[in-house]
Design a protein around this motif. Structure first.
Motif, PDB file in Angstrom:
ATOM      1  N   ILE A 115       0.835  -1.204   0.000  1.00  0.00           N
ATOM      2  CA  ILE A 115       0.000   0.000   0.000  1.00  0.00           C
ATOM      3  C   ILE A 115       0.868   1.251   0.000  1.00  0.00           C
ATOM      4  O   ILE A 115       0.566   2.233  -0.686  1.00  0.00           O
ATOM      5  CB  ILE A 115      -0.957  -0.009   1.209  1.00  0.00           C
ATOM      6  CG1 ILE A 115      -2.061  -1.051   0.997  1.00  0.00           C
ATOM      7  CG2 ILE A 115      -1.571   1.367   1.439  1.00  0.00           C
ATOM      8  CD1 ILE A 115      -2.994  -1.223   2.187  1.00  0.00           C
ATOM      9  N   VAL A 116       1.952   1.224   0.766  1.00  0.00           N
ATOM     10  CA  VAL A 116       2.862   2.378   0.812  1.00  0.00           C
ATOM     11  C   VAL A 116       3.373   2.707  -0.589  1.00  0.00           C
ATOM     12  O   VAL A 116       3.375   3.868  -1.020  1.00  0.00           O
ATOM     13  CB  VAL A 116       4.045   2.100   1.762  1.00  0.00           C
ATOM     14  CG1 VAL A 116       5.095   3.192   1.626  1.00  0.00           C
ATOM     15  CG2 VAL A 116       3.565   2.011   3.209  1.00  0.00           C
ATOM     16  N   ALA A 117       3.782   1.675  -1.329  1.00  0.00           N
ATOM     17  CA  ALA A 117       4.310   1.888  -2.685  1.00  0.00           C
ATOM     18  C   ALA A 117       3.222   2.385  -3.628  1.00  0.00           C
ATOM     19  O   ALA A 117       3.440   3.315  -4.413  1.00  0.00           O
ATOM     20  CB  ALA A 117       4.919   0.590  -3.209  1.00  0.00           C
ATOM     21  N   ALA A 118       2.035   1.758  -3.548  1.00  0.00           N
ATOM     22  CA  ALA A 118       0.930   2.153  -4.425  1.00  0.00           C
ATOM     23  C   ALA A 118       0.460   3.569  -4.129  1.00  0.00           C
ATOM     24  O   ALA A 118       0.124   4.336  -5.045  1.00  0.00           O
ATOM     25  CB  ALA A 118      -0.228   1.167  -4.269  1.00  0.00           C
ATOM     26  N   TRP A 119       0.457   3.923  -2.839  1.00  0.00           N
ATOM     27  CA  TRP A 119       0.050   5.276  -2.433  1.00  0.00           C
ATOM     28  C   TRP A 119       1.039   6.315  -2.988  1.00  0.00           C
ATOM     29  O   TRP A 119       0.638   7.354  -3.509  1.00  0.00           O
ATOM     30  CB  TRP A 119      -0.007   5.354  -0.906  1.00  0.00           C
ATOM     31  CG  TRP A 119      -0.575   6.630  -0.369  1.00  0.00           C
ATOM     32  CD1 TRP A 119       0.064   7.820  -0.210  1.00  0.00           C
ATOM     33  CD2 TRP A 119      -1.933   6.852   0.068  1.00  0.00           C
ATOM     34  NE1 TRP A 119      -0.782   8.768   0.314  1.00  0.00           N
ATOM     35  CE2 TRP A 119      -2.016   8.199   0.493  1.00  0.00           C
ATOM     36  CE3 TRP A 119      -3.055   6.044   0.158  1.00  0.00           C
ATOM     37  CZ2 TRP A 119      -3.190   8.750   1.001  1.00  0.00           C
ATOM     38  CZ3 TRP A 119      -4.232   6.591   0.663  1.00  0.00           C
ATOM     39  CH2 TRP A 119      -4.298   7.921   1.071  1.00  0.00           C
ATOM     40  N   SER A 120       2.319   6.009  -2.888  1.00  0.00           N
ATOM     41  CA  SER A 120       3.357   6.932  -3.370  1.00  0.00           C
ATOM     42  C   SER A 120       3.252   7.151  -4.874  1.00  0.00           C
ATOM     43  O   SER A 120       3.525   8.248  -5.378  1.00  0.00           O
ATOM     44  CB  SER A 120       4.747   6.390  -3.022  1.00  0.00           C
ATOM     45  OG  SER A 120       4.905   6.270  -1.627  1.00  0.00           O
ATOM     46  N   ARG A 121       2.855   6.103  -5.609  1.00  0.00           N
ATOM     47  CA  ARG A 121       2.720   6.212  -7.072  1.00  0.00           C
ATOM     48  C   ARG A 121       1.409   6.869  -7.487  1.00  0.00           C
ATOM     49  O   ARG A 121       1.236   7.228  -8.651  1.00  0.00           O
ATOM     50  CB  ARG A 121       2.811   4.820  -7.708  1.00  0.00           C
ATOM     51  CG  ARG A 121       4.159   4.133  -7.590  1.00  0.00           C
ATOM     52  CD  ARG A 121       4.225   2.917  -8.498  1.00  0.00           C
ATOM     53  NE  ARG A 121       3.170   1.950  -8.184  1.00  0.00           N
ATOM     54  CZ  ARG A 121       3.322   0.904  -7.361  1.00  0.00           C
ATOM     55  NH1 ARG A 121       4.492   0.704  -6.768  1.00  0.00           N
ATOM     56  NH2 ARG A 121       2.322   0.080  -7.134  1.00  0.00           N
ATOM     57  N   PRO A 138       2.831   0.178   8.640  1.00  0.00           N
ATOM     58  CA  PRO A 138       3.342   1.514   8.313  1.00  0.00           C
ATOM     59  C   PRO A 138       2.530   2.272   7.262  1.00  0.00           C
ATOM     60  O   PRO A 138       2.727   3.464   7.065  1.00  0.00           O
ATOM     61  CB  PRO A 138       4.747   1.223   7.790  1.00  0.00           C
ATOM     62  CG  PRO A 138       4.606  -0.123   7.150  1.00  0.00           C
ATOM     63  CD  PRO A 138       3.662  -0.886   8.041  1.00  0.00           C
ATOM     64  N   ALA A 139       1.616   1.572   6.572  1.00  0.00           N
ATOM     65  CA  ALA A 139       0.855   2.224   5.509  1.00  0.00           C
ATOM     66  C   ALA A 139      -0.048   3.331   6.040  1.00  0.00           C
ATOM     67  O   ALA A 139      -0.221   4.365   5.391  1.00  0.00           O
ATOM     68  CB  ALA A 139       0.016   1.183   4.767  1.00  0.00           C
ATOM     69  N   LEU A 140      -0.616   3.128   7.223  1.00  0.00           N
ATOM     70  CA  LEU A 140      -1.531   4.125   7.777  1.00  0.00           C
ATOM     71  C   LEU A 140      -0.818   5.458   7.999  1.00  0.00           C
ATOM     72  O   LEU A 140      -1.323   6.521   7.613  1.00  0.00           O
ATOM     73  CB  LEU A 140      -2.131   3.616   9.094  1.00  0.00           C
ATOM     74  CG  LEU A 140      -3.098   4.561   9.802  1.00  0.00           C
ATOM     75  CD1 LEU A 140      -4.286   4.896   8.917  1.00  0.00           C
ATOM     76  CD2 LEU A 140      -3.575   3.935  11.121  1.00  0.00           C
ATOM     77  N   GLY A 141       0.335   5.409   8.615  1.00  0.00           N
ATOM     78  CA  GLY A 141       1.090   6.635   8.874  1.00  0.00           C
ATOM     79  C   GLY A 141       1.500   7.332   7.584  1.00  0.00           C
ATOM     80  O   GLY A 141       1.453   8.561   7.482  1.00  0.00           O
ATOM     81  N   LYS A 142       1.899   6.552   6.591  1.00  0.00           N
ATOM     82  CA  LYS A 142       2.294   7.113   5.300  1.00  0.00           C
ATOM     83  C   LYS A 142       1.109   7.804   4.639  1.00  0.00           C
ATOM     84  O   LYS A 142       1.224   8.919   4.113  1.00  0.00           O
ATOM     85  CB  LYS A 142       2.826   5.992   4.399  1.00  0.00           C
ATOM     86  CG  LYS A 142       3.199   6.429   2.997  1.00  0.00           C
ATOM     87  CD  LYS A 142       4.383   7.373   2.981  1.00  0.00           C
ATOM     88  CE  LYS A 142       4.797   7.706   1.568  1.00  0.00           C
ATOM     89  NZ  LYS A 142       5.951   8.637   1.518  1.00  0.00           N
ATOM     90  N   ALA A 143      -0.052   7.149   4.670  1.00  0.00           N
ATOM     91  CA  ALA A 143      -1.238   7.703   4.024  1.00  0.00           C
ATOM     92  C   ALA A 143      -1.699   8.989   4.705  1.00  0.00           C
ATOM     93  O   ALA A 143      -2.129   9.939   4.041  1.00  0.00           O
ATOM     94  CB  ALA A 143      -2.363   6.670   4.035  1.00  0.00           C
TER      95      ALA A 143
END
Length: 335
Positions: free
Chosen positions: A169-175, A186-191
């Motif tokens: 999710i972190v990678a997909a969110w960044s793209r 860690p995806a929640l914090g990144k989002a």
């Protein structure tokens, strides 16, 4: 033919016996345990080797991205104990995986949430229609997402829901490949850095679909090693007790937050808030009829019925209480 000296034969036999004995001891005193990302008091016990100190066993800790992966490892026998959410646990029991819940790790709150990306043009729930949302399938986040959509009267088929683990999710969110995600760190914090929370699991639980994390043990292992399981449960409960008594001092600058950060995937600054976002029931509460004494089985059954309704599992069992035990909790509470 030259005959072996009797003493040589004795040494050979003794060496073989010691080898067999040593092999048995090593096998009996080593266990594979799965854990996931996410902040909880048990991570501190893990980081400080409290489980190893209490049991005297060697523990091979293995990190998995999702509960579905943990369940698959439990089913294969690759691991003996695993940290799983209520949704993958319900799915596993429904499919006949021989595991049982022995202690609750946390009642999920704000540590799991649905975050929408800035620029995705989602200002209200109905704006989710037609959007791409990522979540780990059959996880507690997936269950909460589907429950929230049902509460909002949104058909899940009106969205594009994709199966991604937290790191994916972190990678997909960044793209910019996804518009929203229901997940944990860690995806929640990144989002959250470039998005806003639309709803979290505290609210979804209040709507009637609570989720929780628990430690599940293979039944063959718990039957063979009840003393280990008892000590494992006791350490988990002690970690919960320590947090309930001293959690306010576990600030971002504390060694506790730093240790939990390393294992949870969350930034050390987020750890205190994430910990505070969940509820950690103590031994007496866990042994009560509201939780492992009966309520947890009802919640798992309700989760299974929902998963079947959503066509995520094929069947619902008539009784889930045989896969949930309070005996280890009760033993700890009585000490």
């Amino acid at each position: 033919m030259k005959l072996k000296h009797p003493f040589s034969s004795f040494v050979a036999v003794a060496a073989l016996a010691l080898t067999l004995l040593h092999g048995t001891v090593v096998q009996a005193e080593t266990v594979n345990i799965a854990y996931q990302y996410g902040a909880d008091p048990a991570k501190l016990a893990q980081a400080s080797a409290a489980y190893e100190k209490a049991t005297g066993w060697t523990i091979n800790w293995r990190r998995f991205d999702t509960g579905a992966d943990v369940v698959a490892a439990l089913a294969s026998g690759d691991i003996q104990i695993g940290d799983v959410g209520s949704s993958p646990f319900a799915a596993a029991i429904s499919r006949g995986v021989p595991i049982e819940a022995v202690v609750l790790n946390a009642l999920t709150g704000a540590s799991e949430a649905l975050v929408v990306r800035n620029g995705a043009h989602v200002d209200k729930q109905q704006d989710l229609v037609g959007k791409t949302i990522a979540t780990p399938f059959v996880s507690t986040s997936h269950y909460s997402l589907l429950a929230a959509l049902k509460h909002w009267n949104i058909d899940a088929k009106q969205l594009h829901i994709v199966n991604l683990g937290p790191t994916e999710i972190v990678a997909a969110w960044s793209r910019g490949d996804i518009d929203a995600a229901y997940t944990w760190d860690p995806a929640l914090g990144k989002a959250k850095q470039s998005g806003k929370v639309l709803v979290d699991s505290t609210q979804v639980g209040q709507w009637g679909s609570p989720t929780f994390d628990l430690w599940a043990v293979r039944k063959d292992f718990s039957q063979a090693h009840p003393d280990f399981v008892q000590k494992f449960v006791a350490v988990t409960l002690q970690a919960i007790s320590d947090y309930r008594a001293n959690g306010k001092s576990w600030t971002a600058a504390s060694p506790q937050a730093a240790a939990i950060s390393k294992l949870s995937g969350a930034t050390v600054a987020d750890v205190p808030q994430l910990l505070a976002g969940n509820v950690y029931p103590g031994a007496t509460e866990q042994a009560s009829g509201a939780l492992l004494g009966g309520g947890t089985a009802k919640a798992v059954a309700a989760t299974a019925r929902f998963l079947k309704e959503q066509k995520k599992i094929d069947q619902v069992l008539p009784d889930y209480s045989t896969s949930i035990t309070a005996r280890y909790i009760q033993a700890s509470a009585s000490k």
